[in-house]
Scaffold this active site. Structure first.
Site, mmCIF file in Angstrom:
data_model
loop_
_atom_site.group_PDB
_atom_site.id
_atom_site.type_symbol
_atom_site.label_atom_id
_atom_site.label_comp_id
_atom_site.label_asym_id
_atom_site.label_seq_id
_atom_site.Cartn_x
_atom_site.Cartn_y
_atom_site.Cartn_z
ATOM 1 N N GLN A 163 0.850 -1.181 0.000
ATOM 2 C CA GLN A 163 0.000 0.000 0.000
ATOM 3 C C GLN A 163 0.895 1.244 0.000
ATOM 4 O O GLN A 163 1.920 1.276 0.695
ATOM 5 C CB GLN A 163 -0.897 0.017 1.235
ATOM 6 C CG GLN A 163 -2.043 1.015 1.152
ATOM 7 C CD GLN A 163 -2.902 1.017 2.409
ATOM 8 O OE1 GLN A 163 -2.390 1.059 3.524
ATOM 9 N NE2 GLN A 163 -4.207 0.980 2.248
ATOM 10 N N GLU A 206 -7.367 -3.260 12.117
ATOM 11 C CA GLU A 206 -7.057 -4.113 10.970
ATOM 12 C C GLU A 206 -8.143 -5.163 10.758
ATOM 13 O O GLU A 206 -8.457 -5.520 9.622
ATOM 14 C CB GLU A 206 -5.692 -4.775 11.165
ATOM 15 C CG GLU A 206 -4.549 -3.821 11.506
ATOM 16 C CD GLU A 206 -4.492 -2.576 10.634
ATOM 17 O OE1 GLU A 206 -4.867 -2.647 9.456
ATOM 18 O OE2 GLU A 206 -4.072 -1.517 11.131
ATOM 19 N N TYR A 213 -9.196 9.127 7.839
ATOM 20 C CA TYR A 213 -9.569 8.333 9.008
ATOM 21 C C TYR A 213 -10.582 9.087 9.882
ATOM 22 O O TYR A 213 -11.683 8.583 10.146
ATOM 23 C CB TYR A 213 -8.334 8.025 9.868
ATOM 24 C CG TYR A 213 -7.302 7.123 9.263
ATOM 25 C CD1 TYR A 213 -7.152 5.816 9.709
ATOM 26 C CD2 TYR A 213 -6.442 7.571 8.266
ATOM 27 C CE1 TYR A 213 -6.176 4.981 9.194
ATOM 28 C CE2 TYR A 213 -5.460 6.742 7.738
ATOM 29 C CZ TYR A 213 -5.339 5.452 8.205
ATOM 30 O OH TYR A 213 -4.373 4.631 7.687
ATOM 31 N N LYS A 232 4.416 6.809 11.856
ATOM 32 C CA LYS A 232 3.638 7.593 12.802
ATOM 33 C C LYS A 232 4.539 8.274 13.821
ATOM 34 O O LYS A 232 4.190 9.333 14.365
ATOM 35 C CB LYS A 232 2.630 6.690 13.514
ATOM 36 C CG LYS A 232 1.711 7.425 14.486
ATOM 37 C CD LYS A 232 0.698 6.490 15.107
ATOM 38 C CE LYS A 232 -0.254 7.249 16.033
ATOM 39 N NZ LYS A 232 -1.245 6.352 16.663
#
Length: 611
Positions: free
Chosen positions: A129, A304, A391, A562
């Site tokens: 991805q 997930e 998100y 992150k």
């Protein structure tokens, strides 16, 4: 040419492949894969057929039956999309491509034995991805195209492989079974083994996943198993942290319908893995930083898992519709967490997300078009655009709909939505049409166009309401006045509470306050990486040079983006001080080879933006 996707050379006038049969020889000595791909079409096709590729060497394109050559060409490469591979077919229903990957493949990270836990055997893993599958094998690398695949993986003993697929067999290689890309002398070399896999459900190419190394596993339930490097303590810790995963799967089924992927296994990768988790069906990839010792790391697993319905079953058609994956999944994750861990824990998640969304508004203040749910991404690298907007704004949109029509009605809508579009890739317009058809008049109650096409945070978005959330935000406000929380006020806090507290502090506070907070609670050495990084980011922005050693150790221990993004950004901004900038550049120079290629590019982009 009519492209279907701004990030792909795939032509809408050409058929999508339906199946890819891969033969892959893992050559650790050259950090490359020698492979072949038999790409099958739904019907015979005449004329050009274009595939995406990046840093892949093509040795031949053949008719898979006669092995006669087929004409093909590669034009100049695009810095984002890579290189188009165009094959000319004449009533062919399949094509065989022989290729090898490059050591610079953007999807593959090859780890030397010294970079693994055992320090004995090498390790390799993929991260496909958003548009990196094309650097593993030629394909129509767009989420609009869904494929089934099979794979034969040839790798050295004693290594084993896992994939986003069902494992069929492990056996010794036999003569005559190699694809033409791999000579028998290599394929049947002593000390190697072949593992076979099949994925019989259609997935977008970005969900193709492979990892190989010295891997061990432990069952968590009848359809769940956790894997990690053998010989490390990670497997024991992961089995404890994720012990409740089987229950999560049952909760997900109750909320969203049947689990369609048979198994939900987990692989904890080495710390260079660039994401918290990757939702590869059947084999979720995880960073070891989600193992916190108190089971709260399972919330990443909940996210997930939620992708099993929203993202894997129903997929965004292009990355311009990425919120359809991540907004839905963030909503679904919090519904699962609410059932398994309680409403207060879910509210904390919402609060942390709300703060993150506000911060993204500041990040994109000069490019507010990227705060839209439906974005335009022609000429934009999706890795550089990656943010919390799809998100958290996506979550807020769905939460707004739930509040309008009530949870029972929204639950019915969600189940119908998933059942209607499963194993399909759709765009935002398709979702809105389905919403309006199944919730009559919703467009008169909620400004759908503002939510989808508007910039910023809509006025009817909502900050969460809960006692614990309000208390933490209040204590953060008091810190600005010089008050450090008392031990009794934080006695029951876990990592999430500290994360929310730190994120609600101002970007700059007096360095003596930062040091006093750490002296009392040891946040700079927290086992919870969310807490540690939030504290170190505050320390950098407040000019607390005594924490630069902890910052350096952290940036050399993990490659999760992150954490890399905020720490490197805080360093290179420097607040007018060259010391921080020089430190950031030195750390990156020394840690660069530890990071996954995707993470390297992201950090390099941070430096380029703050010259």
């Amino acid at each position: 040419m009519a492209p279907v996707d701004p990030h792909s050379f795939t032509d809408s006038l050409q058929p999508f492949a339906t199946h890819v049969a891969l033969t892959l020889f893992l050559d650790f000595s050259s950090s490359s894969i020698i492979g072949s791909a038999v790409i099958s079409l739904p019907t015979s096709h005449s004329g050009p057929l274009t595939f995406d590729s990046r840093a892949i060497s093509i040795s031949a394109v053949l008719d898979p039956v006669s092995l006669s050559p087929l004409p093909y060409s590669s034009s100049s490469s695009d810095p984002i999309k890579g290189t188009p591979l165009t094959v000319t077919l004449n009533h062919h229903s399949a094509v065989l491509i022989l290729f090898s990957t490059s050591p610079t493949s953007s999807a593959l990270q090859w780890l030397s034995p010294a970079q693994t836990s055992s320090r004995t055997h090498p390790f390799v893993f993929t991260q496909c991805q958003s548009i990196h599958a094309r650097s593993v094998f030629p394909c129509q690398d767009t989420p609009a195209a869904r494929i089934r695949y099979s794979a034969r993986i040839n790798l050295p003993l004693p290594l084993s492989a896992v994939m986003s697929a069902s494992k069929l067999a492990r056996r010794n290689p036999a003569a005559g079974e190699a694809a033409p890309a791999v000579p028998d002398s290599l394929w049947c070399a002593p000390g190697r083994v072949v593992e076979e896999f099949t994925m019989d459900q259609p997935i977008p190419p970005y969900l193709f996943a492979l990892a190989a190394g010295e891997i061990g596993g432990r069952d968590l339930g009848p359809r769940t198993r956790v894997y990690a490097e053998s010989g490390s303590d990670v497997l024991d810790a992961a089995a404890k942290e994720f012990a409740g995963v089987e229950e999560m799967v049952r909760v997900g089924e109750a909320l969203f319908g049947p689990y369609e992927w048979e198994r939900f296994d987990l692989l904890v990768l080495p710390p260079s893995f660039p994401y918290g988790g990757m939702e590869n069906p059947r084999m979720v990839f995880l960073t070891p930083t989600v193992i916190k010792g108190d089971a709260t790391g399972a919330q990443v697993v909940a996210h997930e898992l939620a992708h099993s319905w929203t993202g894997n079953l129903i997929t965004n058609k292009t990355n311009e519709d990425f919120w359809l994956n991540e907004g839905f999944t963030t909503y679904a994750e919090r519904r699962i967490v609410e059932v398994v861990q309680g409403k207060e824990r879910a509210d904390l998640n919402i609060g942390i997300g709300w703060k993150g969304l506000i911060e993204e508004m500041d990040r994109f203040k000069d490019n507010m078009q990227f705060t839209k749910l439906k974005t335009k991404q022609e000429g934009v690298d999706p890795d550089e655009l990656y943010s919390q907007v799809p998100y958290e704004k996506g979550f807020q949109f769905l939460w707004r709909i739930e509040r309008q029509i009530g949870r029972p009605a929204f639950d019915d809508f969600l189940k119908k939505y998933i059942a209607t579009f499963k194993f399909q890739s759709i765009d935002t317009e398709t979702f809105l049409e389905f919403l309006k058809a199944n919730v009559p008049g919703i467009e008169n109650q909620i400004n759908l166009q503002l939510w989808v096409e508007g910039t910023g945070i809509p006025p009817d978005a909502m900050e969460p309401e809960s006692k614990i959330y309000t208390k933490i935000v209040s204590l953060a406000q008091e810190f600005k006045l010089g008050k450090i929380p008392r031990e009794d006020e934080v006695a029951e806090w876990n990592g999430q509470e500290w994360e929310l507290y730190l994120e609600n502090l101002p970007n700059y506070v007096d360095p003596t306050q930062v040091a006093a907070l750490d002296a009392r609670y040891g946040l700079s050495e927290s086992r919870d990486w969310e807490v540690k990084v939030a504290f170190l980011q505050l320390a950098i922005s407040s000019g607390c040079t005594q924490y630069f050693g902890a910052v350096e150790r952290s940036l050399k221990q993990v490659g999760r983006m992150k954490y890399l993004r905020p720490l490197y950004t805080a360093l290179v901004r420097g607040h007018g001080k060259d010391e921080e900038k020089m430190l950031g550049r030195r750390i990156f120079a020394e840690a660069r080879e530890f990071y996954h290629p995707i993470a390297r590019c992201v950090v390099e982009s941070i430096f380029s933006q703050h010259l």
